[in-house]
Design a protein around this motif. Sequence first.
Motif, mmCIF file in Angstrom:
data_model
loop_
_atom_site.group_PDB
_atom_site.id
_atom_site.type_symbol
_atom_site.label_atom_id
_atom_site.label_comp_id
_atom_site.label_asym_id
_atom_site.label_seq_id
_atom_site.Cartn_x
_atom_site.Cartn_y
_atom_site.Cartn_z
ATOM 1 N N GLU A 63 54.533 -1.411 75.065
ATOM 2 C CA GLU A 63 53.217 -0.976 74.658
ATOM 3 C C GLU A 63 53.042 -0.742 73.296
ATOM 4 O OE1 GLU A 63 54.653 0.896 77.557
ATOM 5 O OE2 GLU A 63 53.380 0.526 78.645
ATOM 6 N N LEU A 64 54.138 -0.039 72.867
ATOM 7 C CA LEU A 64 53.945 0.189 70.843
ATOM 8 C C LEU A 64 53.443 -1.369 70.283
ATOM 9 C CD1 LEU A 64 53.565 1.798 68.751
ATOM 10 C CD2 LEU A 64 56.578 2.167 69.088
ATOM 11 N N VAL A 65 55.313 -2.249 70.842
ATOM 12 C CA VAL A 65 55.062 -3.817 70.358
ATOM 13 C C VAL A 65 53.589 -4.642 70.704
ATOM 14 C CG1 VAL A 65 56.433 -5.710 70.495
ATOM 15 C CG2 VAL A 65 57.518 -3.631 71.070
ATOM 16 N N LEU A 68 51.228 -3.157 68.128
ATOM 17 C CA LEU A 68 51.594 -3.760 66.946
ATOM 18 C C LEU A 68 51.431 -5.249 65.891
ATOM 19 C CD1 LEU A 68 55.284 -1.528 66.494
ATOM 20 C CD2 LEU A 68 53.219 -1.581 64.269
ATOM 21 N N ALA A 69 51.760 -5.833 67.576
ATOM 22 C CA ALA A 69 51.765 -7.458 67.271
ATOM 23 C C ALA A 69 49.957 -7.580 67.629
ATOM 24 C CB ALA A 69 52.590 -8.119 69.104
ATOM 25 N N PHE A 72 49.007 -6.423 63.396
ATOM 26 C CA PHE A 72 49.407 -6.887 62.561
ATOM 27 C C PHE A 72 49.161 -8.262 62.672
ATOM 28 C CE2 PHE A 72 51.130 -2.656 61.845
ATOM 29 C CZ PHE A 72 50.912 -2.508 61.211
ATOM 30 N N GLY A 73 50.086 -8.603 63.824
ATOM 31 C CA GLY A 73 50.314 -10.114 64.066
ATOM 32 C C GLY A 73 48.449 -10.615 64.272
ATOM 33 N N VAL A 76 47.296 -11.226 60.975
ATOM 34 C CA VAL A 76 47.963 -13.355 60.092
ATOM 35 C C VAL A 76 47.308 -13.782 61.476
ATOM 36 C CG1 VAL A 76 49.937 -14.444 60.234
ATOM 37 C CG2 VAL A 76 50.126 -11.670 59.469
#
Lengths: 229, 236
Positions: A63-65, A68-69, A72-73, A76
């Motif tokens: 879940e942390l990924v 973050l994704a 931050f993704g 972008v």
Amino acid sequence: MVDLYGFGGTLAAGAWMTIKLALASLIFGLFLGLIGAGAKLSRFFLLRTIADIGTTVVRGVPELVLVLAVYFGGTVVINGLAAQIGYSGYIEINAFGAGVLAIGAAFGAYATEVFRGAILAIPKGQVEAARALGMPSFLIFRRIVLPQVWRYALPSLGNLFLILQKNTALVSVTGLSELMRNTIVAVGYTRKPFTFYLVAALIYLGFTAITMIGNQFLERWASRGVKEA
Amino acid sequence: MDFQLMLESLPKLLNGMLLTFKLVALSMILGMILAIPLALLRVSRPILLRGPAYGYIFFFRGTPLLVQIFLIYYGFSQFEAVRESILWPVLSEPYWCAIIAFTLNTSAYTAEVFRGAIQAVALGQIEAGLSMGMPRFHLFRRIVGPQAARLALQGYGNEVILLVKSSSLASTVTLLEITGMTRNIIADTFMPIELFALAAAIYLLLIFIITRLFMLVEHWLSAHMRPPKDLEHVAE
């Protein structure tokens, strides 16, 4: 009482934000779960495959990924799109929205399986009877399937909501001022990490206890039409 | 997509995977060692044994793991007694704090899995064992334990998968496991999409392998429930 060095209000504000984040993610996640279950039970191979891949990936990634994704993704992607249409400024993505998207998706992927099981648990004869009476598909879903889906799905959904509540703490990495973030801020000022993290833990524990009690009430309410053994 | 960057980052991420593996393996083993007595306390009758076990499980399952890690890594430094004790070399080390947090956390979840499995063993078998004069420990080792182990396998497999995912939180206390390494490379290159996709693929692969391993163990533990090889066609 514990001395909070004047940071009681900060924690309360964070707790309120956590509640809002959890409820918004829950609504988004339930929505995703219903759509996902619909896709998994659909006649179309493409829909089923997309749903299968989606739930497998979301459930297999921490879940942390995810948080973050998305945060931050997402920044972008949005800035890339903005540049394409000729916008030159920097767009900052909304941390609350990113959190709802990530935490809601994690909930939705598991809820898809729960809803799928619940829909399959409804006796086929009921849907056939409704169709024989000439009910349109959507009305069958709303009047026959959905009210019963809740009864079958509630215990699992309750557990998923408990997990969701704890996952909201991960959104603190985006800087959103929810309970965890505000606790970290309070620790930075007071240098009393144990006191504050313990208080935060107890607040989360309170949320858990309230949800557990709420789940019991909801389960009883959803089964009100069923005779108890 | 910058595939060149993904390829260049792969060795670093595989290095991170090694740390993820170490964290998970160690906390899995330690968590299991804690979980067995915890589950037994949880199903025992005296409230003085059952109560604390329930409280422990409730605390670790009811609070976010992130708070637990911070409580251990940052929290204990608040007390001078801890900072001066012989435990400080361990408690000031993020690696060990993560292991402690994961172990305590997973032991609570695992204990609940084991409790369910122990309680699912047919009561008649326990009564039969007792009526034959088996001592309690003997009964657990010969009758309840082996059956509970098989019943617990699926739930335990899920818990291990959750532990792999949870291990990503080690990145919040500066450890460079898969997620930490990914965040590090992103800080240098600012290519989040490529790197998170790569990290996700590695996690998916890890979880796929673990799922397969547990299926294998389950197959092996349920040999007595399958028809003998030469009769397989009859069963179908």
